[in-house]
Design a protein around this motif. Structure first.
Motif, PDB file in Angstrom:
ATOM      1  N   ASP A  40       0.678  -1.289  -0.230  1.00  0.00           N
ATOM      2  CA  ASP A  40      -0.007  -0.008   0.175  1.00  0.00           C
ATOM      3  C   ASP A  40       1.346   1.490  -0.203  1.00  0.00           C
ATOM      4  N   SER A  41       1.970   1.223   0.645  1.00  0.00           N
ATOM      5  CA  SER A  41       3.657   2.491   0.051  1.00  0.00           C
ATOM      6  C   SER A  41       4.245   1.706  -0.401  1.00  0.00           C
ATOM      7  N   TYR A  42       4.752   2.852  -1.584  1.00  0.00           N
ATOM      8  CA  TYR A  42       6.782   2.351  -1.574  1.00  0.00           C
ATOM      9  C   TYR A  42       6.648   3.449  -2.148  1.00  0.00           C
ATOM     10  N   HIS A  43       8.403   3.873  -2.681  1.00  0.00           N
ATOM     11  CA  HIS A  43       8.969   4.598  -2.726  1.00  0.00           C
ATOM     12  C   HIS A  43      10.243   4.593  -3.878  1.00  0.00           C
ATOM     13  N   LEU A  44       9.638   6.232  -4.406  1.00  0.00           N
ATOM     14  CA  LEU A  44      10.549   5.733  -5.586  1.00  0.00           C
ATOM     15  C   LEU A  44      11.605   7.105  -5.908  1.00  0.00           C
ATOM     16  N   LYS A  45      12.414   6.978  -5.658  1.00  0.00           N
ATOM     17  CA  LYS A  45      13.299   7.824  -5.794  1.00  0.00           C
ATOM     18  C   LYS A  45      13.950   8.379  -7.582  1.00  0.00           C
ATOM     19  N   ALA A  46      14.043   9.878  -7.991  1.00  0.00           N
ATOM     20  CA  ALA A  46      13.897  10.093  -8.781  1.00  0.00           C
ATOM     21  C   ALA A  46      15.587  10.652  -9.624  1.00  0.00           C
ATOM     22  N   ASN A  47      16.751   9.848  -9.269  1.00  0.00           N
ATOM     23  CA  ASN A  47      17.890   9.695  -9.898  1.00  0.00           C
ATOM     24  C   ASN A  47      18.649  11.086 -10.541  1.00  0.00           C
ATOM     25  N   LEU A  48      17.736  11.440 -12.204  1.00  0.00           N
ATOM     26  CA  LEU A  48      18.122  12.566 -12.176  1.00  0.00           C
ATOM     27  C   LEU A  48      18.058  14.320 -11.321  1.00  0.00           C
ATOM     28  N   THR A  49      17.164  13.789 -10.878  1.00  0.00           N
ATOM     29  CA  THR A  49      16.817  15.474  -9.843  1.00  0.00           C
ATOM     30  C   THR A  49      16.991  14.999  -8.104  1.00  0.00           C
ATOM     31  N   ASN A  50      17.627  13.746  -8.150  1.00  0.00           N
ATOM     32  CA  ASN A  50      17.574  13.515  -6.642  1.00  0.00           C
ATOM     33  C   ASN A  50      16.328  14.056  -5.713  1.00  0.00           C
ATOM     34  N   LYS A  51      15.401  13.225  -5.960  1.00  0.00           N
ATOM     35  CA  LYS A  51      14.044  14.154  -5.893  1.00  0.00           C
ATOM     36  C   LYS A  51      13.639  12.294  -4.908  1.00  0.00           C
ATOM     37  N   HIS A  52      12.786  12.138  -3.726  1.00  0.00           N
ATOM     38  CA  HIS A  52      11.794  10.882  -3.256  1.00  0.00           C
ATOM     39  C   HIS A  52      10.682  10.998  -3.290  1.00  0.00           C
ATOM     40  N   PHE A  53      10.539   9.860  -3.941  1.00  0.00           N
ATOM     41  CA  PHE A  53       8.917  10.332  -3.543  1.00  0.00           C
ATOM     42  C   PHE A  53       8.059   8.841  -3.353  1.00  0.00           C
ATOM     43  N   ILE A  54       6.889   9.121  -1.851  1.00  0.00           N
ATOM     44  CA  ILE A  54       6.254   8.233  -1.161  1.00  0.00           C
ATOM     45  C   ILE A  54       4.706   8.720  -2.293  1.00  0.00           C
ATOM     46  N   PHE A  55       3.774   6.639  -2.499  1.00  0.00           N
ATOM     47  CA  PHE A  55       3.296   6.847  -3.447  1.00  0.00           C
ATOM     48  C   PHE A  55       2.244   5.937  -1.967  1.00  0.00           C
ATOM     49  N   SER A  56       0.981   6.310  -1.982  1.00  0.00           N
ATOM     50  CA  SER A  56       0.487   5.246  -0.690  1.00  0.00           C
ATOM     51  C   SER A  56      -1.293   5.562  -1.201  1.00  0.00           C
TER      52      SER A  56
END
Length: 446
Positions: A40-56
């Motif tokens: 129900d929750s996962y993490h994605l890291k955008a390497n180009l921008t070094n941004k962290h995303f949590i989807f839930s």
């Protein structure tokens, strides 16, 4: 020393590449697929921008972000900056103290009492639109509802101070801006490409044209000094609590542009989904028509439209299955944690409402259209947030619910709709919309 954060399971490798490249054309499929893999929750890291995303799509985390700890979260740069450069600094894009100040100023205009005063304007536009129907009419309801909802917003905002051609021009501009914006926020480095190609500047010019149209309406209203008791009058006359001063023209225009977009887009999309679901469920249509008949002469009254009813249940269930506001984004102002997870300041939280609404953890038969489920005494506690939650709950919820209930009852009091489509192709832009809904309108036989 670097802090260690405990993000949810990360999407990596080939699945991450798949997510980045396919997230533009099929965000619902990609996000749902990632939840099926990671929970129900996962993490994605955008390497180009070094941004962290949590989807839930976890109800407790959604409520934590939107309610319990909402002060630690702003609308993300996706809306406040990227969308803001096109639409200005209205309620949809604003943050912090400025947002709260605007919300308090505008909120009274969207109370249930104020909205009931607009029903006659809504009725007039609906009746005028339905006059185009013959005994049998082939139609694309998606296009029809967008035109109708746009006209209703135009008339409830501006009464008769805006002509049909300007309404159409505003609609075209808003759609074109959305198409570019949706790609801009999903494709890495796409903003730079748009800047190089001059598309950003072209969109900003379109936005200025839309604002010019609205400003001209505002100027005419002031010159006429005529009171029309519409939303524009409310906005002009509203004064800030601290200074007792009205909004500047720039702020007024920004707010009206936001109301135009939010006020027609989500409603038109929701109506398309509602009519599709009714067309696929004949027993539910019979119950709806029975309720309309039983309500008698009060069927279109504000009191009848706003009370608990089967009509309202149908709206809620269709918006559960197909929420126009399919995701809500927030950005962490400071480091934060919830249960076993923790994340750093600046992390983008994507609350996946479309997934939450079909999460089998919270819903029995999650993919089935069952309006009766909203009869439950526990309905207010459902994992259900089509209008958001917390302090930023959609200001136009009462307006939208009354408008949709009125359109549904007006239509099914006189007509039925047979869909040519057994499935709907969906397009997830800023809002979730159908590509089309083609079918036949048939007049009831007395």
């Amino acid at each position: 020393m670097a802090l260690n954060y405990n993000y949810p399971q990360e999407i990596k490798g080939s699945r991450k590449l798949y997510s980045l490249f396919n997230g533009v054309k099929d965000p619902l499929g990609v996000i749902s697929g990632n939840h099926a893999i990671a929970g129900d929750s996962y993490h994605l890291k955008a390497n180009l921008t070094n941004k962290h995303f949590i989807f839930s799509q976890d109800k407790e985390l959604v409520e934590y972000i939107l309610k319990q700890n909402h002060k630690n979260y702003f609308k993300s740069e996706i809306q406040s900056v990227t969308l803001g450069k096109y639409l200005g600094n209205g309620l949809l894009t604003n943050n912090g103290k400025d947002w709260l100040k605007q919300r308090r100023l505008i909120q009274p205009g969207f109370s249930k009492v104020k909205i009931t005063n607009l029903v006659s304007i809504m009725e007039e536009e609906i009746d005028k639109a339905f006059q185009s129907f013959s005994d049998e009419t082939d139609i694309d309801l998606y296009n029809f509802f967008h035109a109708l909802a746009f006209n209703i917003v135009a008339k409830t905002l501006f009464s008769s101070d805006i002509d049909e051609e300007k309404v159409k021009e505003l609609g075209t501009i808003i759609t074109e801006i959305q198409e570019v914006f949706a790609k801009e926020v999903r494709i890495p480095l796409y903003t730079q490409v748009l800047n190089i190609l001059g598309i950003t500047d072209k969109n900003i010019r379109k936005s200025k044209q839309a604002k010019h149209i609205i400003q001209s309406v505002l100027d005419r209203r002031r010159i006429s000094k005529e009171e029309k008791n519409d939303l524009l009058d409310m906005l002009i006359n509203a004064k800030y609590e601290d200074t007792q001063l009205p909004m500047s023209d720039e702020q007024l225009v920004d707010e009206m542009l936001i109301l135009f977009i939010a006020g027609h887009e989500t409603t038109a999309n929701a109506l398309t989904f509602i009519f599709f679901e009714i067309s696929q469920h004949s027993e539910e249509e019979k119950k709806l028509k029975q309720e309309i008949a039983e309500e008698g002469e009060h069927v279109f009254s504000p009191e009848s439209l706003m009370k608990k009813s089967f009509t309202v249940n149908i709206i809620k269930e269709a918006m559960r299955l197909h929420p126009p506001a399919w995701a809500i984004d927030r950005q962490a102002l400071e480091d934060d944690s919830f249960k076993e997870y923790s994340w750093k300041k600046g992390t983008l939280i994507i609350l996946y409402i479309a997934g939450l609404h079909r999460n089998p953890k919270y819903w029995e038969q999650p993919d089935s259209f069952i309006p009766e489920r909203f009869d439950s005494e526990n309905a207010k506690n459902f994992a259900y947030y089509p209008f958001g939650a917390g302090p930023r709950l959609c200001i136009g919820e009462h307006f939208a619910m009354m408008e949709m209930a009125l359109i549904i009852r007006k239509f099914y009091n006189s007509y039925t709709f047979t869909s040519f489509q057994k499935e709907l192709q969906k397009k997830a832009l800023v809002t979730l919309r159908a590509v089309s809904l083609r079918g036949k309108i048939i007049k009831n036989r007395d």
